[in-house]
Design an enzyme around this catalytic site. Structure first.
Site, short mmCIF file in Angstrom:
data_model
loop_
_atom_site.label_atom_id
_atom_site.label_comp_id
_atom_site.label_asym_id
_atom_site.label_seq_id
_atom_site.Cartn_x
_atom_site.Cartn_y
_atom_site.Cartn_z
N PHE A 231 0.81 -1.22 0.00
CA PHE A 231 0.00 0.00 0.00
C PHE A 231 0.84 1.27 0.00
CE2 PHE A 231 -2.06 -3.28 2.73
CZ PHE A 231 -2.91 -3.78 1.76
N THR A 616 -9.93 -11.15 -9.24
CA THR A 616 -9.05 -10.34 -8.40
C THR A 616 -9.41 -8.86 -8.49
OG1 THR A 616 -7.39 -10.28 -10.16
CG2 THR A 616 -7.17 -11.99 -8.49
N GLN A 620 -10.14 -6.35 -5.43
CA GLN A 620 -9.47 -5.06 -5.29
C GLN A 620 -10.46 -3.96 -4.95
OE1 GLN A 620 -6.38 -4.47 -4.72
NE2 GLN A 620 -5.36 -4.03 -6.64
N LYS A 683 -6.44 -0.38 -17.61
CA LYS A 683 -6.05 0.75 -16.75
C LYS A 683 -6.06 0.25 -15.31
CE LYS A 683 -9.40 3.56 -18.15
NZ LYS A 683 -10.21 4.79 -18.40
N GLY A 684 -5.52 1.04 -14.41
CA GLY A 684 -5.37 0.60 -13.03
C GLY A 684 -6.70 0.52 -12.29
N GLU A 687 -5.87 1.66 -7.02
CA GLU A 687 -5.98 2.95 -6.34
C GLU A 687 -7.37 3.56 -6.50
OE1 GLU A 687 -3.25 4.35 -4.75
OE2 GLU A 687 -1.47 3.49 -5.70
#
Length: 720
Positions: A231, A616, A620, A683-684, A687
């Site tokens: 993190f 996953t 997240q 893309k992420g 976060e």
């Protein structure tokens, strides 16, 4: 891919590595917040049975500073390297290292080291006497990412706006507290140094140690196949690793150190305290006309940890006139660092609280107002977004949540038991960054496939995403694919952070798969009989390598990767800007008599490009929502203004959510590939899951109680 191993205890973490002859180390932390050590008595510690070494001072020829990454070429979470002089910069700074045959002996001896100090006044908060504020733009003139942002004339536009809100927000410090503590095992094999380290950046540990110890990086191997949560805490080289390497060299034995939880609260990076003044102007219909975001955040005396708070404030909506300025305040703490959604989490809280207030002031529905202020272009650069489905996130989330049944008046909704019910919404954005990556893929005549790639597994599911990508591409079973991550012996390792890990790794894997198909002479898509195709080449094995860069990146980015330096790109690329987006809808229940808050329901809809690993990715987002609940209602590090450090330096007093605090969490994905960012279109997600949860809850609390909240965490006394 690794779930069964984790739940059955087969997964091996850094602290599980214990070679024959391992000795155990313990640090001695300074007990003052600032000053110098005038005497250090170690006789009692050395007399403890089993103690092998008490290390109290090194000279600059033995150990050097690792440098600070935001200077452009550093590797440490801070530039300060302990044991080089008698100065104490913060409470918890290591002043000695004890090595013994057993952990019990090391702990006992460390407690017997007697230090005498000359203490100096300490400043650990933004407003403390002695804290020094500097203008960030003047300190980082050449780093575009940390520059102030100015578009149009925000001050004039705000002054002429018919509807205005002017709000100041305070955010206290917070600590990461991952389940796995910082753990290091170092051992010398002749001239070769092998390090098993809990980290999300084995490349920086390797090259940083080489710099600190003055040796060739080729002599160092750093291994971390699994990190039990990071993190941001494990982003860079920790200062104790070099001390362990020196001790292991002197003693000729492996040395192991697991940092106690209290020391992780006192001697590592953390989310800095920050203060934000946000002014938002709109017309009578709720169209946003101007925003001014002025920030001040905490840093250490020895480093300037640059912030980037206005980055999403300027881009979440189509605001034509914007000004964002940033200041840093030097305090007596270890250098703060990145903690999941480091700037975006608090910026979203400020902006989305203000947007909600604009909605109430103009009589607009909060979802409709956000939709009306959507934009297809980046207000900062004028370029289009590579993909942007925030409006669809809001629409789908509203439908899933049942938003149409909401009554607007605060306090107008109640549960059957009399509890106040509040519904809130907030949007979020997080830059879609990418970094250079390397993938090395091997296939043999038995049909076995192995892929080693740039990236670290920290619980986010990168093993699964890589294996699934290879399996779907070649049409082979995923459980027959060996994936290697976080190992400097197999591929150059870049920092895995900032939600660029999956995008970086999968771009390289995708390119390696294209090269493998070419080498095997098979079509560019469709299932492959790997064993037969390799056998047809007449070789027992076919190996390929692919090196990829983010769009528009130069080859110098790959040079930085090979040197263990950070080289992410984004959110601004040539011709476009790239972000992930999210809409969170929260339901709270507030007990009138006690003020107790329960977040009973959250709906989150995410635009993170193509979802490379649905199982996953879902975890997240749910995990990010859970952390968002904790960050909003629970988590806060309490500075000690007298002695320095933090008074709640353990998990008994640093309060995090437990299972009974969490209600129902529903998640949906837009799942539209981003065509410009990378070939897989990802893309992420890590976060962005966190960004916007806090303001959605705070806006729901306002809807329930009529009270606005300007600081985090929101505690019982704030509700009452």
């Amino acid at each position: 891919m690794d779930a069964a191993d984790k739940v059955t205890g087969r997964t091996r973490y850094s602290a599980d590595h214990c070679p024959p002859g391992t000795l155990h180390a313990m640090l001695v932390p300074a007990s003052i917040g600032r000053g110098r050590v005038v005497r250090l008595e170690t006789e009692a510690a050395r007399a403890v049975p089993g103690v092998r070494l008490v290390l109290t001072r090194l000279d600059a020829e033995q150990v050097r500073s690792p440098g600070f990454p935001q200077s452009g070429s550093g590797y440490g979470f801070q530039s300060l390297q302990p044991l080089l002089d008698d100065r104490v910069a913060y409470r918890g700074q290591p002043i000695a290292l004890v090595v013994a045959d057993t952990l019990v002996a090391a702990v006992e001896a460390a407690g017997l080291v007697d230090a005498r100090y000359e203490a100096e006044p300490v400043a650990v908060t933004l407003d403390a006497e002695g804290a020094e504020t500097v203008v960030q733009a003047e300190e980082f003139p050449g780093i575009r990412r940390f520059a102030d942002i100015e578009v149009g004339d925000a001050d004039m536009a705000f002054a002429s706006s018919p509807v205005q809100v002017d709000m100041t927000f305070d955010f206290g410090p917070q600590h990461h507290a991952p389940m796995e503590l910082l753990a290091t095992v170092v051992e010398w094999h002749g001239e070769r140094l092998v390090v098993h380290e809990s980290t999300q950046n084995t490349g920086a540990v390797k090259h940083g140690l080489a710099k600190v110890l003055g040796i060739d990086p080729a002599r160092i191997e750093v291994i971390c196949p699994q990190a039990g949560g990071s993190f941001g805490q494990k982003t860079w080289l920790q200062p104790h690793v070099a001390l362990l390497a020196v001790a292991a060299a002197r003693l000729g034995r492996p040395v192991k150190f697991v940092m106690p939880r209290k020391q992780t609260f006192l001697a590592t990076s953390f989310r800095p305290a920050s203060r934000h003044r946000l002014r938002l102007g709109a017309d009578a219909s709720g169209r946003l006309l101007a925003a001014i975001h002025e920030t001040r955040s905490q840093t250490s005396r020895h480093d300037l940890f640059a912030s980037d708070y206005p980055s999403i404030t300027a881009r979440l909506y189509g605001i034509g006139d914007f000004r964002g300025t940033q200041h840093l305040t030097r305090t007596d703490v270890p250098t703060p660092g990145f903690m999941r959604a480091p700037f975006e989490h608090v910026s979203a809280f400020a902006l989305e609280s203000a947007v909600d207030e604009i909605a109430y002031a103009t009589g607009r529905d909060p979802v409709a107002l956000r939709l009306d202020n959507d934009t297809a272009t980046d207000p900062v650069t004028g370029n289009p977004f590579s993909s942007r489905h925030l409006a669809e996130c809001l629409r789908r989330g509203a439908a899933m949540f049942g938003w149409a049944a909401r009554t607007a008046e605060p306090g107008s909704m109640r549960d059957e038991d009399g509890a106040l019910v509040g519904w809130g919404v907030a949007a979020g954005a997080y830059r879609a960054s990418a970094a250079p990556g390397v993938a090395r893929l091997r296939a043999d005549a038995e049909g076995r496939i192995a892929v080693d790639v740039t990236g670290h597994e920290m619980g986010q599911g990168l093993y699964t995403a890589v294996a699934r990508t290879v399996a779907l591409d070649l049409g082979v079973p995923a459980d027959g694919i060996r994936v290697g991550l976080g190992d400097t012996r197999s591929a150059p390792q870049h920092l895995t952070a900032g939600s660029w890990g999956t995008a970086t790794a999968l771009a390289a894997v995708h390119a390696a798969l294209r090269e493998l198909r070419t080498r095997l002479g098979v079509p560019d898509d469709g299932p492959v009989d790997v064993a037969a195709a390799v056998a047809a080449t007449g070789r027992p094995e076919v190996a390929v390598e692919a090196v990829t860069r983010a769009p528009g990146q130069s080859v110098q980015a790959v040079d930085r990767l090979n040197a263990g330096l950070s080289a992410p790109a984004g959110p601004e690329y040539r011709g476009f800007s790239a972000f992930s987006f999210v809409a969170h809808f929260a339901e709270v229940r507030v007990v009138v008599e006690t003020g107790r808050v329960r977040v009973s329901r959250v709906v989150s809809v995410v635009d993170c490009g193509r979802v490379a690993s649905p199982v996953t990715a879902l975890s997240q987002i749910r995990g990010g929502v859970v952390w968002g609940i904790g960050a909003t209602l629970r988590e806060g590090s309490e500075p000690d203004p007298l002695y320095g450090g933090f008074v709640n330096a353990d998990l008994a007093d640093y309060v995090v959510p437990v299972s009974s605090d969490i209600g129902r969490i529903e998640v949906a994905f837009i799942d539209e590939p981003d065509p410009l960012l990378n070939a897989p279109g990802v893309k992420g997600a890590g976060e962005i899951a966190f960004v916007g949860v806090a303001p959605a809850i705070a806006n729901a609390l306002h809807h329930a109680t009529g009270r606005r909240h300007r600081r985090l965490p929101i505690r019982l006394e704030d509700i009452l």
